[in-house]
Design a protein around this motif. Structure first.
Motif, mmCIF file in Angstrom:
data_model
loop_
_atom_site.group_PDB
_atom_site.id
_atom_site.type_symbol
_atom_site.label_atom_id
_atom_site.label_comp_id
_atom_site.label_asym_id
_atom_site.label_seq_id
_atom_site.Cartn_x
_atom_site.Cartn_y
_atom_site.Cartn_z
ATOM 1 N N ASN A 1 6.362 78.878 62.094
ATOM 2 C CA ASN A 1 5.357 78.259 63.024
ATOM 3 C C ASN A 1 4.827 79.037 63.606
ATOM 4 O O ASN A 1 4.766 79.585 64.909
ATOM 5 N N GLU B 1 6.923 76.604 74.467
ATOM 6 C CA GLU B 1 8.378 76.868 73.605
ATOM 7 C C GLU B 1 9.499 77.363 74.275
ATOM 8 O O GLU B 1 10.367 77.599 73.509
ATOM 9 N N TYR C 1 3.449 78.944 67.307
ATOM 10 C CA TYR C 1 4.176 78.967 68.598
ATOM 11 C C TYR C 1 5.156 80.129 68.587
ATOM 12 O O TYR C 1 5.507 80.627 69.529
HETATM 13 C C1 LIG Z 1 5.923 74.129 65.539
HETATM 14 O O1 LIG Z 1 6.620 74.137 66.938
HETATM 15 C C2 LIG Z 1 6.260 72.929 67.714
HETATM 16 C C3 LIG Z 1 6.770 72.875 69.080
HETATM 17 O O2 LIG Z 1 8.134 73.206 69.021
HETATM 18 C C4 LIG Z 1 6.304 71.581 67.116
HETATM 19 O O3 LIG Z 1 5.790 70.530 67.808
HETATM 20 C C5 LIG Z 1 5.481 71.719 65.787
HETATM 21 O O4 LIG Z 1 5.922 70.533 65.059
HETATM 22 C C6 LIG Z 1 5.963 72.902 64.833
HETATM 23 N N1 LIG Z 1 5.176 72.894 63.589
HETATM 24 C C7 LIG Z 1 5.961 73.043 62.402
HETATM 25 C C8 LIG Z 1 5.213 73.336 61.154
HETATM 26 O O5 LIG Z 1 7.164 73.226 62.454
#
Ligand SMILES: *[C@@H]1O[C@H](CO)[C@@H](O)[C@H](O)[C@H]1NC(C)=O
Ligand SMILES: *[C@@H]1O[C@H](CO)[C@@H](O)[C@H](O)[C@H]1NC(C)=O
Ligand SMILES: [Zn+2]
Length: 427
Positions: A52, A76, A55
């Protein structure tokens, strides 16, 4: 001394300006997770996080017994802390506002650029851009036409010239053995080109002390393999942590990891096939012009080449093959012996503790398609990736750290080279 004192005063003045400016990393924190906390569950959780990318960024996993450093988006923080707590993991906060640290560093770097303009030599006061580095090696070659040779060896995707400098002792003897060094594979690892520059300066300016290093050996150095990425990281705080090349790799994402792009067990393990990943292996082996340049250098010097050394950061590591498997080559004892010279010399000089060993098992992950495995397989008997120590938040040692880091690195490289020269005398 005076200069640094003044700088300190000025950067304090700059602080208030820095606070008002905001950038992408405003409010990001860096957490340090002790390697004692290491567990399969935690490593799996961390490897999920790294996917991710908007973040999280895992700056370093539990490389070689080091703690892991994870940069986390402001939104986060709560989830990350909860994940750590759920796993009973103790952590420290290494940096509470990465954006602020970076904007202070950019202000300082800007000031240093005014104070230390290029004057024909590159000192250790500041970081230099790709043009300045090329200018420096061109000027060296002009000043020392019998000792130093410049060669244009290729062009980056965006059209920057890649140039090597060959340093000799000027005795015009041909077909000496060769030590091949490169830096700046990964854009954000600024200390790597800085260490290559210092190495060049030492070999050029200190011929007397280093006569033995140039007696039967020539040195060929490519200070910045990935200039497009390197220049990109110098644009602003937002781009400071760019790692890859700059060639578009998909409609949405840019760049390939040039150190996963070599055609030796390419894309087999420890590389990503996701164009957006930091370790994207590329659409095919040698898809990146910059990797092709290094490949061609390796082949053109392999007959005489005794050591290939690629400078990276960070981790305080000297790694040798293999990186694509947990196995080690038959000549592991030779590799270890030379690496140990560097490790001991650095420990003695500064107390910095480097860890040495085969790449995969020392950093606990495989990374196929890297240049060190490729050079070793091509025939360099000694082939190392040197990961310089961390500084700043990790990849960003402040300018005030350059001097001691590059000097210490030089001590290690010179010690390794001396052992190589002893082990592989000119035939
Ligand atoms: C990445 O983290 C954010 C915040 O927790 C979340 O909203 C998002 O769905 C995540 N994206 C993926 C691709 O996991
Ligand atoms: C790279 O490896 C992955 C995983 O094995 C595979 O899915 C992908 O197709 C490979 N990429 C190429 C271009 O061969
Ligand atoms: Zn690197």
């Amino acid at each position: 001394m005076t200069v640094w004192w003044l700088l300190l005063a000025l950067s304090c003045l700059g602080l208030s300006a820095g606070l008002q400016k905001s950038n992408k990393y405003e409010g990001y924190k860096i957490y340090e997770v002790s390697s004692k906390a290491r567990s399969v569950a935690l490593e799996e959780a961390l490897s999920e996080l790294v996917k991710n990318a908007s973040y999280y960024e895992v700056f370093s996993g539990f490389k070689g017994g080091n703690s892991a450093k994870v940069m986390v988006h402001p939104d986060e923080q709560i989830s990350f802390v909860k994940l750590m707590d759920d796993n009973n993991v103790v952590y420290d906060i290494l940096n509470r506002n990465v954006g602020l640290t970076l904007s202070r560093q950019f202000e300082t770097n800007h000031m240093l650029r005014q104070w230390f303009p290029y004057n024909g030599r590159l000192g250790t006061e500041r970081y230099y851009n790709h043009d300045e580095i090329n200018q420096f090696i061109e000027d060296l070659a002009k000043e020392n036409p019998r000792r130093i040779f410049l060669k244009t060896v290729g062009k980056s995707y965006e059209g920057r010239w890649l140039k090597t400098v060959t340093i000799t002792n000027g005795d015009a003897r041909r077909n000496k053995n060769v030590i091949l060094v490169d830096g700046g594979f990964h854009a954000r690892e600024w200390i790597s080109p800085a260490a290559a520059i210092y190495l060049i300066s030492q070999l050029v300016d200190n011929l007397q002390d280093n006569a033995d290093l140039l007696q039967d050996y020539d040195w060929v150095i490519l200070p910045v393999v990935n200039p497009d990425g390197y220049e990109y990281t110098q644009l602003s705080e937002e781009t400071r942590f760019w790692r890859k090349t700059r060639k578009p790799s998909s409609p949405d994402c840019i760049g390939t990891d040039p150190n996963r792009n070599f055609d030796f067990h390419w894309n087999e393990t420890g590389a990503s096939s996701d164009p957006c990943s930091l370790t994207y292996a590329g659409e095919k082996a040698f898809s990146e012009p910059e990797a092709v340049v290094v490949r061609d250098l390796i082949h053109s010097y392999v007959d005489r080449g005794k050591m290939y050394l690629t400078l990276h950061s960070y981790g305080s590591l000297i790694l040798y093959p293999w990186g694509w498997t947990e196995g080690v080559p038959d000549t592991v004892a030779d590799l270890h012996e030379v690496a140990a010279e560097g490790q001991n010399a650095i420990l003695e000089a500064t107390g910095t503790e480097y860890l040495i060993g085969p790449s995969t098992t020392t950093i606990n992950y495989a990374a196929a398609g890297a240049s060190d495995d490729y050079a070793f397989n091509a025939g360099f008997p000694i082939s190392f990736t040197m990961e310089l120590p961390a500084g700043g938040t990790g990849f960003d040692p402040p300018a005030s750290d350059i001097d001691h880091l590059v000097k210490e690195t030089w001590v290690g490289i010179a010690a390794m080279a001396r052992r190589v020269i002893q082990k592989y005398p000119l035939a």
